[in-house]
Design an enzyme around this catalytic site. Structure first.
Site, PDB file in Angstrom:
ATOM      1  N   LYS A  89       5.997   9.386  -8.822  1.00 34.73           N
ATOM      2  CA  LYS A  89       6.858  10.562  -8.950  1.00 34.73           C
ATOM      3  C   LYS A  89       8.214  10.095  -9.446  1.00 34.73           C
ATOM      4  O   LYS A  89       8.788   9.134  -8.908  1.00 34.73           O
ATOM      5  CB  LYS A  89       7.011  11.228  -7.566  1.00 34.73           C
ATOM      6  N   LYS A 113      14.020   5.465  -3.209  1.00 30.63           N
ATOM      7  CA  LYS A 113      14.542   6.823  -3.022  1.00 30.63           C
ATOM      8  C   LYS A 113      13.460   7.732  -2.445  1.00 30.63           C
ATOM      9  O   LYS A 113      13.677   8.457  -1.477  1.00 30.63           O
ATOM     10  CB  LYS A 113      14.998   7.353  -4.385  1.00 30.63           C
ATOM     11  N   LYS A 125       8.862   6.465 -13.532  1.00 29.46           N
ATOM     12  CA  LYS A 125       9.903   7.046 -14.384  1.00 29.46           C
ATOM     13  C   LYS A 125       9.432   6.958 -15.823  1.00 29.46           C
ATOM     14  O   LYS A 125       8.598   6.113 -16.161  1.00 29.46           O
ATOM     15  CB  LYS A 125      11.209   6.263 -14.222  1.00 29.46           C
ATOM     16  N   GLY A 164      12.377  16.251 -14.500  1.00 30.82           N
ATOM     17  CA  GLY A 164      13.477  16.093 -15.458  1.00 30.82           C
ATOM     18  C   GLY A 164      14.408  14.950 -15.092  1.00 30.82           C
ATOM     19  O   GLY A 164      14.320  14.347 -14.024  1.00 30.82           O
ATOM     20  N   ASP A 165      15.292  14.638 -16.006  1.00 29.95           N
ATOM     21  CA  ASP A 165      16.389  13.680 -15.797  1.00 29.95           C
ATOM     22  C   ASP A 165      17.366  13.955 -16.946  1.00 29.95           C
ATOM     23  O   ASP A 165      17.343  15.053 -17.531  1.00 29.95           O
ATOM     24  CB  ASP A 165      15.859  12.230 -15.821  1.00 29.95           C
ATOM     25  N   ASN A 239      23.213  18.815 -15.116  1.00 30.71           N
ATOM     26  CA  ASN A 239      22.592  19.447 -13.954  1.00 30.71           C
ATOM     27  C   ASN A 239      23.204  18.967 -12.632  1.00 30.71           C
ATOM     28  O   ASN A 239      23.578  19.776 -11.779  1.00 30.71           O
ATOM     29  CB  ASN A 239      21.080  19.175 -13.998  1.00 30.71           C
TER      30      ASN A 239
END
Ligand code: NDP
Length: 443
Positions: A89, A113, A125, A164-165, A239
């Site tokens: 994830k 995290k 990622k 998203g990132d 964001n």
């Protein structure tokens, strides 16, 4: 200790060109050396040597046709780093600076995290060196469709769930989801950050920024203070920055800066977020356009906001955006807390300086975990075919962030480094993942 050093040398040799990844590994190893001192039996070095190597790295071609009919080629990445505690994830980043090192550092951080959230999510990622800035919606759509045409075979709701990132927001997630559904003939929770009309969760848009403020609020409360009447400096205007600004304001703070990669704005009257949202979320413009509505504000081209005096600094843009000189300036100007919304925004020498000067420092892998935590809640809602209310999700998010803070605080104290939340974050999350890996054998 010696063995940790030897292992780090091996990691360095294997990843000689991956500066950001090595930086992230070194920070974790520094904290783990504390385990070696206090509980050497818990270091699990046989696990650690596997944990620093991604389970799988995928690099692929992403061809697409621009509005002039010309073929463009970008490079796509997905690094599936660790699945010990759940499906991979982690977000997708679309930015011209994206390369293996950046995706590897982000994937590595994500393992820890995600473990801190207490939800069952492994670390991964991905992204591309594609730059959505200046592209038409149709170009972004064609790029996303091409990207997913390769990525789809590597992901799935129980395998790997991207989000998203930087450069990947609601628009991009929509195009990616549409293509996945079309290819797989399956409507499933394969991505998070989806729109509310097709399986998204309330609060996901706000979650990283809100979560950062919930963590910071818990940390301040523990020291007998709060956001009330504090001056806050924030970098970025995407964001994370926008919703950190919103929540800090709701909690009584005055936010005086925001930035983008061109420069920063300083509004001594406090940032007017409605103007910023219109520029960034509606018009996809530049932060300097803020001055058109607020002539009292100033804009400084090509600079970062850390020279502005403040009580609390929230770096929310990108990695290594707050260096030693800037940390010194913040301390000189009386900062009391630096809490990371971005991933690895503070350079290692700046972190050491902040800690030496007894500044409260919240590491991103703990303080920005609200985004992925809410993604975990989106996955739960998708699996149950339910939608929870805003209040439900917000309360769960806050509980998770307060719990992460307490875990960081208590673990740091247990290992003899009170108030060094970075030590607590790394040790608590490492032990969880390491124990899961140990239980599953040498895989
Ligand atoms: P966005 O793309 O929404 O916004 C990124 C912001 O940072 C923009 O203002 C952008 O300016 C600025 N920025 C990006 N790259 C640079 C750079 N090299 N130098 C200076 N400014 C830069 O991204 P997010 O807000 O989602 O992400 C921000 C940070 O938070 C990243 O580190 C990300 O990994 C991290 N994060 C995000 C989460 C999420 O849920 N979105 C979750 C956890 C962490 P410009 O428009 O000029 O490029």
């Amino acid at each position: 200790m010696t063995d940790l050093k030897a292992l780090y040398e091996t990691v360095k040799q294997r990843n000689a060109n991956d500066a950001e990844f090595l930086q992230a590994v070194e920070e974790v190893f520094e904290s783990l050396s504390v385990i070696a001192d206090v509980h050497p039996e818990k270091l699990y070095e046989d696990v650690l040597s596997r944990l620093v190597e991604p389970e799988r790295q995928i690099i692929f071609r992403v061809p697409w046709v621009d509005d002039n009919g010309k073929t463009q080629v970008n490079r796509g990445f997905r690094i599936q780093f660790n699945s010990a505690i759940g499906p991979y994830k982690g977000g997708l980043r679309f930015h011209p600076s994206v390369n293996v090192s950046i995706i590897k550092f982000l994937g590595f951080e994500q393992i820890f995290k995600n473990a801190l959230t207490t939800l069952p999510m492994g670390g991964g990622k991905g992204g591309s060196d594609f730059d959505p800035k200046g592209k038409s919606d149709a170009e972004v759509m064609r790029f996303c469709q091409s990207f997913m045409t390769e990525l789809y075979r590597h992901i799935g709701p129980n395998t790997d769930v991207p989000a998203g990132d930087i450069g990947v927001g609601g628009r991009e997630i929509g195009y990616l989801f549409g293509q996945y559904k079309r290819i797989q003939n399956e409507f499933s929770g394969v991505l998070t950050g989806k729109g509310l009309t097709y399986g998204g969760s309330l609060v996901r848009t706000e979650a990283t920024g809100y979560g950062l403020c919930y963590f910071t609020e818990a940390m301040l409360k523990d020291k007998g203070t709060s956001f009330e009447n504090k001056t806050v400096v924030i970098s970025g205007s995407g964001n994370v920055a926008i919703y950190a600004c919103q929540k800090a304001q709701e909690l009584g703070a005055k936010v005086v800066t925001l930035s983008d990669s061109s420069g920063f704005i300083y509004d001594p009257n406090g940032i007017d977020l409605a103007t910023v949202k219109d520029i960034k979320e509606v018009r996809r413009g530049r932060i300097k356009e803020y001055l058109e509505m607020h002539p009292d504000a100033t804009y400084t081209e090509g600079a970062r906001p850390w020279s502005i005096p403040c009580d609390i600094a929230l770096p929310c843009a990108t990695q290594n955006e707050l260096n030693l000189e800037e940390a010194k300036e913040l301390v000189k100007n009386g900062v009391m807390a630096v809490c990371e919304g971005a991933n690895m925004p503070t350079t290692p020498d700046a972190i050491h300086y902040l800690l030496e000067n007894k500044i409260l420092y919240a590491p991103g892998k703990a303080s920005n975990a609200g985004g992925v935590a809410c993604s975990g809640l989106e996955m739960s809602q998708n699996a149950e075919h339910l939608s929870w209310t805003f209040e439900d999700v917000d309360r769960k998010l806050k509980d998770i962030m307060v719990n992460i803070f307490e875990t960081c605080r208590d673990t740091a104290a247990e290992y003899g480094h009170p108030d060094q939340y970075v030590v607590g974050a790394n040790i608590a999350s490492y032990l969880k993942v390491a124990e899961a890996m140990k239980a599953q054998g040498c895989v």
